[in-house]
Design a protein around this motif. Structure first.
Motif, mmCIF file in Angstrom:
data_model
loop_
_atom_site.group_PDB
_atom_site.id
_atom_site.type_symbol
_atom_site.label_atom_id
_atom_site.label_comp_id
_atom_site.label_asym_id
_atom_site.label_seq_id
_atom_site.Cartn_x
_atom_site.Cartn_y
_atom_site.Cartn_z
ATOM 1 N N GLY A 87 0.812 -1.214 0.000
ATOM 2 C CA GLY A 87 0.000 0.000 0.000
ATOM 3 C C GLY A 87 0.844 1.262 0.000
ATOM 4 O O GLY A 87 0.530 2.239 -0.691
ATOM 5 N N ILE A 88 1.918 1.257 0.781
ATOM 6 C CA ILE A 88 2.808 2.425 0.818
ATOM 7 C C ILE A 88 3.440 2.655 -0.547
ATOM 8 O O ILE A 88 3.509 3.787 -1.031
ATOM 9 C CB ILE A 88 3.885 2.230 1.902
ATOM 10 N N VAL A 89 3.894 1.587 -1.195
ATOM 11 C CA VAL A 89 4.500 1.709 -2.521
ATOM 12 C C VAL A 89 3.484 2.249 -3.524
ATOM 13 O O VAL A 89 3.812 3.113 -4.352
ATOM 14 C CB VAL A 89 5.089 0.349 -2.973
ATOM 15 N N MET A 90 2.247 1.779 -3.453
ATOM 16 C CA MET A 90 1.208 2.260 -4.377
ATOM 17 C C MET A 90 0.908 3.741 -4.153
ATOM 18 O O MET A 90 0.760 4.500 -5.115
ATOM 19 C CB MET A 90 -0.054 1.420 -4.237
ATOM 20 N N VAL A 91 0.833 4.172 -2.900
ATOM 21 C CA VAL A 91 0.563 5.580 -2.616
ATOM 22 C C VAL A 91 1.715 6.457 -3.095
ATOM 23 O O VAL A 91 1.492 7.535 -3.654
ATOM 24 C CB VAL A 91 0.306 5.776 -1.101
ATOM 25 N N ILE A 92 2.943 6.002 -2.911
ATOM 26 C CA ILE A 92 4.098 6.761 -3.397
ATOM 27 C C ILE A 92 4.076 6.857 -4.915
ATOM 28 O O ILE A 92 4.366 7.914 -5.488
ATOM 29 C CB ILE A 92 5.408 6.133 -2.887
ATOM 30 N N ALA A 93 3.704 5.772 -5.594
ATOM 31 C CA ALA A 93 3.636 5.792 -7.062
ATOM 32 C C ALA A 93 2.560 6.758 -7.544
ATOM 33 O O ALA A 93 2.783 7.525 -8.499
ATOM 34 C CB ALA A 93 3.371 4.382 -7.582
ATOM 35 N N VAL A 94 1.406 6.765 -6.892
ATOM 36 C CA VAL A 94 0.336 7.693 -7.279
ATOM 37 C C VAL A 94 0.767 9.137 -7.024
ATOM 38 O O VAL A 94 0.506 10.029 -7.830
ATOM 39 C CB VAL A 94 -0.974 7.359 -6.533
ATOM 40 N N ALA A 95 1.451 9.379 -5.899
ATOM 41 C CA ALA A 95 1.932 10.727 -5.598
ATOM 42 C C ALA A 95 2.972 11.184 -6.613
ATOM 43 O O ALA A 95 3.054 12.366 -6.935
ATOM 44 C CB ALA A 95 2.519 10.763 -4.196
ATOM 45 N N ARG A 96 3.756 10.246 -7.100
ATOM 46 C CA ARG A 96 4.759 10.585 -8.125
ATOM 47 C C ARG A 96 4.081 10.955 -9.450
ATOM 48 O O ARG A 96 4.519 11.856 -10.151
ATOM 49 C CB ARG A 96 5.694 9.388 -8.318
ATOM 50 N N LEU A 97 2.995 10.274 -9.775
ATOM 51 C CA LEU A 97 2.289 10.544 -11.030
ATOM 52 C C LEU A 97 1.455 11.824 -10.976
ATOM 53 O O LEU A 97 1.323 12.520 -11.973
ATOM 54 C CB LEU A 97 1.388 9.355 -11.387
ATOM 55 N N GLU A 98 0.875 12.128 -9.825
ATOM 56 C CA GLU A 98 -0.011 13.288 -9.693
ATOM 57 C C GLU A 98 0.323 14.070 -8.421
ATOM 58 O O GLU A 98 -0.394 14.002 -7.426
ATOM 59 C CB GLU A 98 -1.471 12.825 -9.668
ATOM 60 N N PRO A 99 1.411 14.856 -8.422
ATOM 61 C CA PRO A 99 1.829 15.559 -7.208
ATOM 62 C C PRO A 99 0.946 16.741 -6.824
ATOM 63 O O PRO A 99 0.985 17.201 -5.688
ATOM 64 C CB PRO A 99 3.250 16.027 -7.532
ATOM 65 N N THR A 100 0.117 17.229 -7.722
ATOM 66 C CA THR A 100 -0.711 18.403 -7.407
ATOM 67 C C THR A 100 -1.820 18.096 -6.409
ATOM 68 O O THR A 100 -2.388 19.020 -5.829
ATOM 69 C CB THR A 100 -1.348 18.971 -8.693
ATOM 70 N N VAL A 101 -2.112 16.836 -6.189
ATOM 71 C CA VAL A 101 -3.166 16.467 -5.233
ATOM 72 C C VAL A 101 -2.742 16.800 -3.806
ATOM 73 O O VAL A 101 -3.550 17.214 -2.987
ATOM 74 C CB VAL A 101 -3.509 14.959 -5.365
ATOM 75 N N GLY A 102 -1.453 16.675 -3.511
ATOM 76 C CA GLY A 102 -0.987 16.857 -2.146
ATOM 77 C C GLY A 102 -0.365 18.194 -1.832
ATOM 78 O O GLY A 102 0.199 18.372 -0.756
ATOM 79 N N VAL A 103 -0.464 19.175 -2.728
ATOM 80 C CA VAL A 103 0.133 20.478 -2.445
ATOM 81 C C VAL A 103 -0.672 21.213 -1.387
ATOM 82 O O VAL A 103 -1.855 20.934 -1.160
ATOM 83 C CB VAL A 103 0.245 21.347 -3.718
ATOM 84 N N LYS A 104 -0.023 22.157 -0.720
ATOM 85 C CA LYS A 104 -0.702 22.927 0.317
ATOM 86 C C LYS A 104 -1.880 23.687 -0.286
ATOM 87 O O LYS A 104 -1.749 24.377 -1.289
ATOM 88 C CB LYS A 104 0.288 23.901 0.953
ATOM 89 N N GLY A 105 -3.051 23.509 0.327
ATOM 90 C CA GLY A 105 -4.264 24.127 -0.191
ATOM 91 C C GLY A 105 -4.941 23.320 -1.281
ATOM 92 O O GLY A 105 -5.957 23.727 -1.816
ATOM 93 N N GLY A 106 -4.397 22.146 -1.603
ATOM 94 C CA GLY A 106 -4.957 21.292 -2.635
ATOM 95 C C GLY A 106 -6.162 20.511 -2.144
ATOM 96 O O GLY A 106 -6.671 20.738 -1.041
#
Length: 85
Positions: free
Chosen positions: A15-34
């Motif tokens: 699960g951790i590896v999958m979340v890291i892969a998704v964050a790598r593909l779409e980093p704008t989801v986790g930006v401050k204020g996102g």
């Protein structure tokens, strides 16, 4: 050990590896204020979930009267030290 059995055993790391892969593909989801609002979700919800998950993995044999007494004494002393000047 079969692949499916290994995946069930290592579900958390997977699960951790999958979340890291998704964050790598779409980093704008986790930006401050996102959309995830990391200033709230990471500060409160994620930390609470980590401690809750750690608590679930504790063995019940460790939760004897000594552990309870130790936590009561610690909390009592901590609370009293906050009140006294």
């Amino acid at each position: 050990m079969g692949l499916l059995e290994r995946l069930r055993k290592e579900w958390f790391i997977l699960g951790i590896v999958m979340v890291i892969a998704v964050a790598r593909l779409e980093p704008t989801v986790g930006v401050k204020g996102g959309p995830l609002k990391p200033e709230i979700t990471i500060t409160y919800i994620a930390v609470s979930a980590i401690f809750f998950n750690s608590g679930l993995s504790l063995k019940t044999e460790l939760a004897d009267s000594r552990l309870h007494a130790t936590s009561c004494v610690f909390c009592s002393n901590t609370n009293q030290s906050c009140w006294w000047k």
